[in-house]
Write a protein that holds these residues in place. Structure first.
Motif, PDB file in Angstrom:
ATOM      1  N   GLY A  43       0.851  -1.112   0.151  1.00 47.61           N
ATOM      2  CA  GLY A  43       0.016  -0.071  -0.049  1.00 47.61           C
ATOM      3  C   GLY A  43       1.008   1.179   0.147  1.00 47.61           C
ATOM      4  N   TRP A  50      -3.017   6.313   9.139  1.00 50.01           N
ATOM      5  CA  TRP A  50      -3.333   5.655   8.081  1.00 50.01           C
ATOM      6  C   TRP A  50      -3.706   4.385   8.447  1.00 50.01           C
ATOM      7  CZ3 TRP A  50       1.150   3.311   4.608  1.00 50.01           C
ATOM      8  CH2 TRP A  50       0.692   2.975   3.400  1.00 50.01           C
ATOM      9  N   MET A  51      -3.264   3.636   9.457  1.00 54.35           N
ATOM     10  CA  MET A  51      -3.757   2.262   9.558  1.00 54.35           C
ATOM     11  C   MET A  51      -4.756   2.639  10.196  1.00 54.35           C
ATOM     12  SD  MET A  51      -1.144   0.011   9.390  1.00 54.35           S
ATOM     13  CE  MET A  51       0.552   0.001   8.941  1.00 54.35           C
ATOM     14  N   GLN A  52      -5.192   3.497  11.344  1.00 55.94           N
ATOM     15  CA  GLN A  52      -6.640   3.555  11.798  1.00 55.94           C
ATOM     16  C   GLN A  52      -7.720   3.839  10.548  1.00 55.94           C
ATOM     17  OE1 GLN A  52      -7.501   7.430  13.740  1.00 55.94           O
ATOM     18  NE2 GLN A  52      -8.371   6.050  15.373  1.00 55.94           N
ATOM     19  N   SER A  53      -7.329   4.565   9.601  1.00 54.97           N
ATOM     20  CA  SER A  53      -8.343   4.629   8.526  1.00 54.97           C
ATOM     21  C   SER A  53      -8.760   3.290   7.524  1.00 54.97           C
ATOM     22  CB  SER A  53      -7.815   5.721   7.504  1.00 54.97           C
ATOM     23  OG  SER A  53      -6.655   5.207   6.553  1.00 54.97           O
ATOM     24  N   GLN A  54      -7.867   2.368   7.985  1.00 60.22           N
ATOM     25  CA  GLN A  54      -8.030   1.167   7.414  1.00 60.22           C
ATOM     26  C   GLN A  54      -8.634   0.203   8.096  1.00 60.22           C
ATOM     27  OE1 GLN A  54      -4.346  -0.263   5.571  1.00 60.22           O
ATOM     28  NE2 GLN A  54      -4.080   1.974   4.867  1.00 60.22           N
ATOM     29  N   ARG A  92      -7.093  -1.168  11.107  1.00 57.92           N
ATOM     30  CA  ARG A  92      -6.281  -1.766  11.506  1.00 57.92           C
ATOM     31  C   ARG A  92      -5.265  -1.629  12.749  1.00 57.92           C
ATOM     32  NH1 ARG A  92      -2.428  -1.882   6.331  1.00 57.92           N
ATOM     33  NH2 ARG A  92      -1.176  -3.381   7.651  1.00 57.92           N
ATOM     34  N   ASP A 120     -11.572   3.223  15.986  1.00 55.50           N
ATOM     35  CA  ASP A 120     -11.634   3.329  14.594  1.00 55.50           C
ATOM     36  C   ASP A 120     -11.640   4.981  14.284  1.00 55.50           C
ATOM     37  OD1 ASP A 120     -11.489   0.858  13.970  1.00 55.50           O
ATOM     38  OD2 ASP A 120     -13.733   0.476  14.128  1.00 55.50           O
TER      39      ASP A 120
END
Length: 276
Positions: free
Chosen positions: A144, A221-225, A227, A256
């Motif tokens: 990604g 970025w991880m939170q937006s997915q 994860r 989230d």
């Protein structure tokens, strides 16, 4: 003061110089001193211009001023407290900087700043290929990518495995002028979830030991997915002799969408006076 941030081992993290009273210094004096220290960043503490803040800080690299940076936020907070200061609100220290107010949570095992908002957009056309070629990345191993901005701007790329980024040798790189690249990749098992490396092409090719603002942007970025539902730990600086550990802590009630906290240990190594 001089301190070392994001490691339990003194000199294992990222160095920072903190001038606790920068009131009478000019911009030129601040930049000159930051250039002289030759550390990743140097901060200058000033009286708060926002009544909600405990202090203002200005953050300088050896070549320019930054609106926000992570390890200077935690290191300055630790030095300010060690100098006998007390925050206005128990358990929270509030700094004012170029991106506005940033809270530092003092209630955990280590201080943790609340990550400022991150803008997430696609990389510009052709930029991924340019970075992959310049850093020698295998396109088939890229999972990604995104352009992240939380004050600094990061060209973020996730690789398939920590080995993919640990194997990179700076000798093989082709510098890409004017950008900063953040690489993240998962570890297969163990207490460290991810490996991170940051290469700044602002003034030649330099690898940053540990980068709080990059890790904050990557956390969003991880939170937006979806994860980043549980706390995790990141290793950084491994290939340049550091033992950086960044603790990413999502809001347990709203993982989230709630605030992300970025924590790490700080060691104060040098105390004294500076004459400028």
């Amino acid at each position: 003061m001089q301190c070392d941030v994001f490691s339990t081992r003194p000199t294992g993290g990222n160095g920072l110089a903190v001038v606790l009273d920068g009131t009478d210094l000019t911009d030129g004096q601040m930049q000159a001193f930051a250039r002289w220290t030759n550390l990743a960043e140097t901060t200058f503490v000033l009286p708060p211009t926002d009544p909600a803040a405990d202090y203002d800080i200005r953050i300088f690299t050896a070549s320019r001023e930054l609106p926000f940076a992570g390890h200077p936020t935690l290191g300055t907070a630790t030095c300010w407290l060690a100098a006998g200061n007390t925050p206005k609100e128990a358990g929270t220290l509030r700094q004012n900087c170029g991106v506005g107010l940033v809270d530092v949570d003092l209630t955990g095992d280590t201080p943790a700043f609340v990550a400022p908002p991150t803008k997430i957009i696609p990389l510009p056309d052709g930029r991924l290929d340019q970075i992959a070629h310049g850093l020698g990345l295998d396109p088939a191993r890229i999972l990604g990518h995104a352009l992240l901005n939380n004050g600094p701007e990061w060209h973020a790329i996730e690789m398939a495995s920590a080995d993919d980024i640990l194997a990179l040798s700076p000798r093989d790189f082709t510098p890409i002028s004017g950008i900063a690249v953040g690489l993240i990749a998962p570890h297969p098992a163990g207490p460290v979830a991810f490996e991170v490396r940051m290469f700044s092409m602002w003034s030649g090719l330099i690898e940053d030991p540990i980068t709080g603002s990059l890790n904050a942007a990557l956390a969003h970025w991880m939170q937006s997915q979806g994860r980043a539902k549980q706390p995790y730990t990141v290793a950084q600086g491994t290939q340049i002799g550091r033992e950086g550990r960044v603790h990413v802590i999502p809001d347990k009630n709203a993982p989230d969408e709630g605030p992300m906290r970025i924590g790490g240990h700080t060691n104060i190594l040098i105390e004294g006076h500076v004459t400028l």
